[in-house]
Design an enzyme around this catalytic site. Structure first.
Site, PDB file in Angstrom:
ATOM      1  CG  HIS A 146      -1.771   1.260   1.290  1.00  0.00           C
ATOM      2  ND1 HIS A 146      -2.758   1.533   0.360  1.00  0.00           N
ATOM      3  CD2 HIS A 146      -1.754   2.314   2.143  1.00  0.00           C
ATOM      4  CE1 HIS A 146      -3.325   2.693   0.661  1.00  0.00           C
ATOM      5  NE2 HIS A 146      -2.737   3.182   1.731  1.00  0.00           N
ATOM      6  CB  SER A 147       0.952   4.292   0.317  1.00  0.00           C
ATOM      7  OG  SER A 147       1.246   5.654   0.144  1.00  0.00           O
ATOM      8  CG  MET A 148       7.337   3.769   0.511  1.00  0.00           C
ATOM      9  SD  MET A 148       8.321   4.313   1.925  1.00  0.00           S
ATOM     10  CE  MET A 148       8.372   2.804   2.875  1.00  0.00           C
ATOM     11  CB  SER A 163      -3.152  -0.915  -2.216  1.00  0.00           C
ATOM     12  OG  SER A 163      -3.990  -0.095  -1.437  1.00  0.00           O
TER      13      SER A 163
END
Length: 259
Positions: free
Chosen positions: A94-96, A121
């Site tokens: 997710h994200s990073m 994500s």
């Protein structure tokens, strides 16, 4: 919590050595392995869930933060390679964490060990950049960013002692993300990619997430869920369903033969 494997880079909260598939999860900027404890609990024993633990947080808080996505991917890929078996790997970030998962995927592919699927994500495609400089902001500016994303408990953001503990890791992670650049000549992955995003994410729009399609030759799907950047907290059931579907969709030829 149940027993976990003693390891710096990878945590295994609910060991499931008999599961046919390994799922490896990668936290967001400022995040830690414990964020995925509910995912591990929900998916075990159907999947053997491993979670990356970056330096500079929780039990690794005294270690220097790694401010380079490539270095994080190198270390995690080495760890995963050392524990490799004949089970396929699904990567979820997710994200990073989506960027770290993507770079780990390339390193595993170079070793001939997978992955079987990638789930990205809340992150724009790796070739898309913005001129962000959150990691250069004051502490107050960094806290404001966290509040905008609603990814950190409001009570924690008002506690000076806790802030002093977590801000270095968050700042370092933002530096890693904001200085990341896709290496020239990076070939698309040969595994399917699923991209997930919240429909009201203030930092990522759907078209940017759709750009993940160019990074695979094996099939792409996009799923837009209600919510902001941390939609996956409120929509945990939908995210878990998507992960179960990914795991169930693995071809029989990729699964180990019993007996």
């Amino acid at each position: 919590m149940t027993a976990q494997t003693e390891d710096l880079w990878i945590r295994n909260f609910h060991p499931a050595p008999d599961a046919a598939v390994r799922l490896v999860c990668f936290p967001h900027a400022g995040g830690s392995a414990s964020f995925y404890f509910p995912v591990s609990r929900a998916l075990a024993p159907g999947a053997d869930v491993f979670v990356a633990q970056y330096p500079g947080r929780q039990d690794r808080r005294t270690e220097p933060v790694v401010t380079d996505i490539g270095e994080l991917a190198d270390r995690i890929a080495d760890d995963l390679a050392a524990r490799a078996d004949d089970r396929p790997i699904v990567l979820f970030g997710h994200s990073m964490g989506a960027l770290v998962a993507f770079e780990v995927a390339h390193r595993l592919r170079a070793r001939g060990t997978g992955p079987a699927s990638l789930v990205a994500s809340g992150r724009r495609a790796p070739h898309l950049y913005r001129d962000d400089a959150v990691h250069r902001r004051s502490d107050e500016g960094l806290v404001a960013e966290l509040k905008d994303l609603s990814g950190t408990d409001a009570g924690l953001l008002g506690d000076d002692e806790i802030l002093r503990m977590i801000l270095p890791a968050i700042r370092g992670d933002y530096r890693a993300v904001e200085t990341y650049r896709l290496a020239d000549g990076t070939a698309p992955l040969d595994c399917p990619v699923l991209a997930l995003v919240g429909d009201s994410d203030p930092r990522v729009d759907v078209d940017e997430v759709r750009g993940w399609e160019r990074h695979t030759t094996a099939g792409f799907a996009l799923e837009v869920l209600p919510g902001g950047h941390f939609y996956l907290v409120r929509e945990q059931a939908a995210v878990l369903a998507a992960l179960r579907e990914r795991i169930a969709a693995l071809p029989a030829s990729s699964l180990p033969v019993a007996g």
